[in-house]
Design an enzyme around this catalytic site. Structure first.
Site, PDB file in Angstrom:
ATOM      1  CG  ASP A   1      -1.968   1.060   1.201  1.00  0.00           C
ATOM      2  OD1 ASP A   1      -2.314   1.510   0.094  1.00  0.00           O
ATOM      3  OD2 ASP A   1      -2.449   1.443   2.274  1.00  0.00           O
TER       4      ASP A   1
ATOM      5  CG  ASN B   1       2.456   1.308  -5.070  1.00  0.00           C
ATOM      6  OD1 ASN B   1       3.373   1.208  -4.269  1.00  0.00           O
ATOM      7  ND2 ASN B   1       1.956   0.266  -5.715  1.00  0.00           N
TER       8      ASN B   1
ATOM      9  CG  ASN C   1      -7.246  -2.196  -6.160  1.00  0.00           C
ATOM     10  OD1 ASN C   1      -6.317  -2.977  -5.945  1.00  0.00           O
ATOM     11  ND2 ASN C   1      -7.606  -1.271  -5.264  1.00  0.00           N
ATOM     12  CD1 TRP C   2     -12.049  -5.312 -10.299  1.00  0.00           C
ATOM     13  CD2 TRP C   2     -11.154  -4.636 -12.232  1.00  0.00           C
ATOM     14  NE1 TRP C   2     -11.353  -6.366 -10.825  1.00  0.00           N
ATOM     15  CE2 TRP C   2     -10.797  -5.984 -12.010  1.00  0.00           C
ATOM     16  CE3 TRP C   2     -10.707  -3.993 -13.389  1.00  0.00           C
ATOM     17  CZ2 TRP C   2     -10.007  -6.707 -12.910  1.00  0.00           C
ATOM     18  CZ3 TRP C   2      -9.924  -4.709 -14.285  1.00  0.00           C
ATOM     19  CH2 TRP C   2      -9.580  -6.046 -14.044  1.00  0.00           C
TER      20      TRP C   2
ATOM     21  NE  ARG D   1      -6.781   1.866  -6.491  1.00  0.00           N
ATOM     22  CZ  ARG D   1      -5.626   1.627  -5.878  1.00  0.00           C
ATOM     23  NH1 ARG D   1      -4.501   1.586  -6.587  1.00  0.00           N
ATOM     24  NH2 ARG D   1      -5.582   1.429  -4.571  1.00  0.00           N
TER      25      ARG D   1
END
Length: 239
Positions: free
Chosen positions: A20, A22, A68-69, A71
């Site tokens: 976590d 980035n 995360n999809w 994003r």
């Protein structure tokens, strides 16, 4: 942590990491989020290699969650390109590095090209000893739901009765079938959440939260987390 401690305190057999920070790493430097993911990929290489030198048997990393999809498409595409490049390089160096690859998650949403790379890496490396597990399109709740559905289908087919279900049997339907639960889970970035990661498997894991963004995570941070793990008294519900 002194070098002598590394030789007297063996690492946990299975370490899991929530990679976590980035995006925040990139923002601090005025860079696009994709640059943060590229730096995070290098941090993964660094830590995976170090785990191998320490004798860690299993390393599980949270590469891409089911959430995360949400994003941007640009960021998702950048993450998938990095993963594809890593797997292509890994397939070329597989004989030399002898690392076994496993993928936890629903790979069906990935591109056909990336799915093929994942399955090729998994099939070609199945007999190697050191194992890296990539949680890819993974969510802990989703994993339990999928396992429950698979068991229910076997009940409907007459293979089991509902009362046959035990913790051990349900575990055999999880993505992590055959892999021991992680003793240590590390979350860099300063956040203190589990974020739907290995919910079943982490029942008795030791969590170490660290205030360092993942791209800056170094072998010395891993040493520090392992030292903290050894300071814990793991009672597993006993006294």
């Amino acid at each position: 942590m002194a070098l002598s401690e590394k030789t007297t305190l063996p690492p946990p057999q299975h370490i899991a990491i929530i990679m976590d920070g980035n995006g925040r790493w990139a923002k601090k430097r005025g860079l696009p989020r994709t640059a943060g993911h590229a730096a995070g990929a290098e941090a993964f290489r660094r830590i995976a290699n170090y785990c191998r030198t320490l004798g860690v048997r299993y390393l599980t990393v949270y590469a891409f969650s089911t959430e995360n999809w949400k994003r941007s498409q640009e960021e998702i595409s950048g993450i998938m390109r990095l993963l594809r490049r890593y797997l292509e390089e890994a397939l070329q160096d597989m004989e030399k590095n002898r690392v076994c690859f496993r993928f936890f998650g629903d790979l069906s949403k990935l591109s056909p090209e990336l799915q093929k790379l994942c399955y090729d890496a998994q099939n070609r490396s199945r007999d190697y000893d050191v194992q890296v597990n990539f949680c890819l399109n993974y969510g802990g709740r989703n994993e339990i739901v999928q396992a429950s559905r698979a068991f229910a289908a076997d009940v409907a087919a007459g293979k089991y009765q509902p009362e046959d279900l035990t913790e051990e049997l349900l575990s055999s339907y999880l993505y992590s079938k055959g892999v021991p639960d992680p003793e240590l889970i590390i979350r860099p970035s300063g956040e203190m959440r589990t974020s739907n990661f290995l919910l079943w498997q982490s029942a008795y894991s030791e969590y170490v939260f660290m205030n360092v963004l993942w791209p800056d995570f170094s072998p010395s941070h891993l040493d520090e987390a392992i030292a903290e793990y050894h300071r814990r008294n793991r009672r597993f519900g006993g006294t």
